[in-house]
Motif scaffolding. Structure first.
Motif, PDB file in Angstrom:
ATOM      1  N   SER A   1     -12.950 -25.768  11.515  1.00  0.00           N
ATOM      2  CA  SER A   1     -13.906 -24.781  12.024  1.00  0.00           C
ATOM      3  C   SER A   1     -13.479 -23.394  11.567  1.00  0.00           C
ATOM      4  CB  SER A   1     -13.923 -24.815  13.555  1.00  0.00           C
ATOM      5  OG  SER A   1     -12.686 -24.327  14.051  1.00  0.00           O
ATOM      6  N   ASP A   2     -14.300 -22.399  11.894  1.00  0.00           N
ATOM      7  CA  ASP A   2     -13.914 -21.032  11.562  1.00  0.00           C
ATOM      8  C   ASP A   2     -12.707 -20.590  12.390  1.00  0.00           C
ATOM      9  OD1 ASP A   2     -15.315 -20.724  13.970  1.00  0.00           O
ATOM     10  OD2 ASP A   2     -16.336 -18.904  13.331  1.00  0.00           O
ATOM     11  N   ASP A   3     -12.442 -21.221  13.539  1.00  0.00           N
ATOM     12  CA  ASP A   3     -11.249 -20.898  14.327  1.00  0.00           C
ATOM     13  C   ASP A   3      -9.991 -21.272  13.543  1.00  0.00           C
ATOM     14  OD1 ASP A   3     -12.687 -20.031  16.656  1.00  0.00           O
ATOM     15  OD2 ASP A   3     -13.004 -22.136  17.178  1.00  0.00           O
ATOM     16  N   GLU A   4      -9.978 -22.469  12.967  1.00  0.00           N
ATOM     17  CA  GLU A   4      -8.839 -22.892  12.154  1.00  0.00           C
ATOM     18  C   GLU A   4      -8.733 -22.012  10.912  1.00  0.00           C
ATOM     19  OE1 GLU A   4      -6.989 -26.899  10.035  1.00  0.00           O
ATOM     20  OE2 GLU A   4      -9.163 -26.755  10.296  1.00  0.00           O
ATOM     21  N   ALA A   5      -9.850 -21.759  10.256  1.00  0.00           N
ATOM     22  CA  ALA A   5      -9.851 -20.946   9.040  1.00  0.00           C
ATOM     23  C   ALA A   5      -9.320 -19.544   9.318  1.00  0.00           C
ATOM     24  CB  ALA A   5     -11.264 -20.873   8.463  1.00  0.00           C
ATOM     25  N   ASP A   6      -9.759 -18.938  10.416  1.00  0.00           N
ATOM     26  CA  ASP A   6      -9.291 -17.591  10.740  1.00  0.00           C
ATOM     27  C   ASP A   6      -7.796 -17.572  11.037  1.00  0.00           C
ATOM     28  OD1 ASP A   6     -11.826 -16.613  10.346  1.00  0.00           O
ATOM     29  OD2 ASP A   6     -12.219 -16.131  12.443  1.00  0.00           O
ATOM     30  N   ALA A   7      -7.279 -18.587  11.724  1.00  0.00           N
ATOM     31  CA  ALA A   7      -5.839 -18.656  11.993  1.00  0.00           C
ATOM     32  C   ALA A   7      -5.059 -18.773  10.682  1.00  0.00           C
ATOM     33  CB  ALA A   7      -5.520 -19.831  12.919  1.00  0.00           C
ATOM     34  N   ILE A   8      -5.562 -19.572   9.752  1.00  0.00           N
ATOM     35  CA  ILE A   8      -4.913 -19.732   8.448  1.00  0.00           C
ATOM     36  C   ILE A   8      -4.907 -18.398   7.701  1.00  0.00           C
ATOM     37  CG2 ILE A   8      -5.201 -20.783   6.160  1.00  0.00           C
ATOM     38  CD1 ILE A   8      -6.232 -23.319   7.721  1.00  0.00           C
ATOM     39  N   CYS A   9      -6.048 -17.747   7.659  1.00  0.00           N
ATOM     40  CA  CYS A   9      -6.167 -16.473   6.950  1.00  0.00           C
ATOM     41  C   CYS A   9      -5.320 -15.386   7.607  1.00  0.00           C
ATOM     42  CB  CYS A   9      -7.632 -16.038   6.884  1.00  0.00           C
ATOM     43  SG  CYS A   9      -8.642 -17.100   5.837  1.00  0.00           S
ATOM     44  N   LEU A  10      -5.299 -15.369   8.904  1.00  0.00           N
ATOM     45  CA  LEU A  10      -4.506 -14.396   9.664  1.00  0.00           C
ATOM     46  C   LEU A  10      -3.024 -14.502   9.299  1.00  0.00           C
ATOM     47  CD1 LEU A  10      -4.411 -12.378  12.123  1.00  0.00           C
ATOM     48  CD2 LEU A  10      -4.202 -14.394  13.572  1.00  0.00           C
ATOM     49  N   GLY A  11      -2.499 -15.718   9.299  1.00  0.00           N
ATOM     50  CA  GLY A  11      -1.094 -15.929   8.946  1.00  0.00           C
ATOM     51  C   GLY A  11      -0.792 -15.570   7.505  1.00  0.00           C
ATOM     52  N   TYR A  12      -1.707 -15.886   6.616  1.00  0.00           N
ATOM     53  CA  TYR A  12      -1.503 -15.590   5.201  1.00  0.00           C
ATOM     54  C   TYR A  12      -1.523 -14.080   4.963  1.00  0.00           C
ATOM     55  CZ  TYR A  12      -1.447 -16.739   0.246  1.00  0.00           C
ATOM     56  OH  TYR A  12      -1.070 -16.891  -1.064  1.00  0.00           O
ATOM     57  N   ALA A  13      -2.474 -13.399   5.590  1.00  0.00           N
ATOM     58  CA  ALA A  13      -2.572 -11.940   5.445  1.00  0.00           C
ATOM     59  C   ALA A  13      -1.326 -11.255   5.996  1.00  0.00           C
ATOM     60  CB  ALA A  13      -3.827 -11.425   6.145  1.00  0.00           C
ATOM     61  N   GLU A  14      -0.817 -11.747   7.119  1.00  0.00           N
ATOM     62  CA  GLU A  14       0.389 -11.141   7.701  1.00  0.00           C
ATOM     63  C   GLU A  14       1.566 -11.300   6.762  1.00  0.00           C
ATOM     64  OE1 GLU A  14       4.066 -10.455   9.523  1.00  0.00           O
ATOM     65  OE2 GLU A  14       3.436 -12.465   8.883  1.00  0.00           O
ATOM     66  N   TYR A  15       1.669 -12.437   6.097  1.00  0.00           N
ATOM     67  CA  TYR A  15       2.749 -12.654   5.132  1.00  0.00           C
ATOM     68  C   TYR A  15       2.651 -11.628   4.004  1.00  0.00           C
ATOM     69  CZ  TYR A  15       5.817 -14.901   1.773  1.00  0.00           C
ATOM     70  OH  TYR A  15       6.835 -15.155   0.879  1.00  0.00           O
ATOM     71  N   ILE A  16       1.462 -11.411   3.497  1.00  0.00           N
ATOM     72  CA  ILE A  16       1.248 -10.418   2.434  1.00  0.00           C
ATOM     73  C   ILE A  16       1.640  -9.031   2.935  1.00  0.00           C
ATOM     74  CG2 ILE A  16      -0.520  -9.206   1.070  1.00  0.00           C
ATOM     75  CD1 ILE A  16      -1.995 -11.963   0.934  1.00  0.00           C
ATOM     76  N   LEU A  17       1.145  -8.673   4.124  1.00  0.00           N
ATOM     77  CA  LEU A  17       1.432  -7.346   4.674  1.00  0.00           C
ATOM     78  C   LEU A  17       2.924  -7.135   4.933  1.00  0.00           C
ATOM     79  CD1 LEU A  17      -1.579  -7.052   7.133  1.00  0.00           C
ATOM     80  CD2 LEU A  17      -1.183  -5.649   5.093  1.00  0.00           C
ATOM     81  N   SER A  18       3.599  -8.148   5.466  1.00  0.00           N
ATOM     82  CA  SER A  18       5.026  -7.989   5.759  1.00  0.00           C
ATOM     83  C   SER A  18       5.837  -7.881   4.480  1.00  0.00           C
ATOM     84  CB  SER A  18       5.545  -9.114   6.649  1.00  0.00           C
ATOM     85  OG  SER A  18       5.508 -10.349   5.983  1.00  0.00           O
TER      86      SER A  18
END
Length: 167
Positions: free
Chosen positions: A142-159
């Motif tokens: 679902s978009d809930d799973e997709a958003d969690a995946i994207c959120l974690g990936y974006a945080e890795y990039i930002l950190s």
């Protein structure tokens, strides 16, 4: 370094588990119950199980969007509190990223002036599903799973961008 990202909701909380930049697991917690108050105990139990099983060094949660009913808002805030308490009791850092921040990091569309309300959000949800699908090699649940995946990936990039700036 295990990181857990959560797209918190009172009805379906998406989660993603990363080892560095590698996605190792993801899904959605869907407790039964008609009302948020009925789903809350099981939601907390399942989030706690995910955190206890993975011992993350960092928890990433999506910033809170306040457009739901009061009952949903109340339970979403309670779930955020449970996650904050778990992180504090276990010495784990917790990062909150607003949707606009992680979406911008991944190059998702931003609202355009005069655009009908909700259009950019719908586009961003579709981008999230496509992005997560590429990481998963399957369509996200679902978009809930997709958003969690994207959120974690974006945080890795930002950190990693922050760490480069410190050198």
């Amino acid at each position: 370094m295990c990181r857990v990202s959560l797209d918190i909701s009172s009805s379906g909380t998406g989660y993603a588990i990363y080892e560095k930049d590698k996605l190792t697991n993801s899904g959605v917690i869907h407790p039964k119950g008609e009302f948020a108050k009925d789903r809350f105990p099981e939601m907390v139990k399942q989030i706690n199980t995910i955190l206890e099983q993975n011992h993350p060094s960092k928890i990433i949660v999506e910033g809170f969007y306040c457009a739901n009913s009061f009952a949903s808002v109340e339970y979403i805030l309670k779930i955020h509190g449970v996650v904050e308490a778990w992180a504090a009791m276990n010495g784990v850092s917790r990062v909150v990223l607003p949707p606009s921040s992680w979406r911008k990091t991944l190059g998702f569309p931003t609202p355009k002036k005069g655009q009908p309300k909700g259009t950019a959000r719908k586009e961003a949800k579709q981008m999230s599903i496509l992005f997560a699908g590429n990481l998963l090699d399957r369509a996200p649940i679902s978009d809930d799973e997709a958003d969690a995946i994207c959120l974690g990936y974006a945080e890795y990039i930002l950190s990693n961008e922050e760490n480069k700036c410190k050198i």
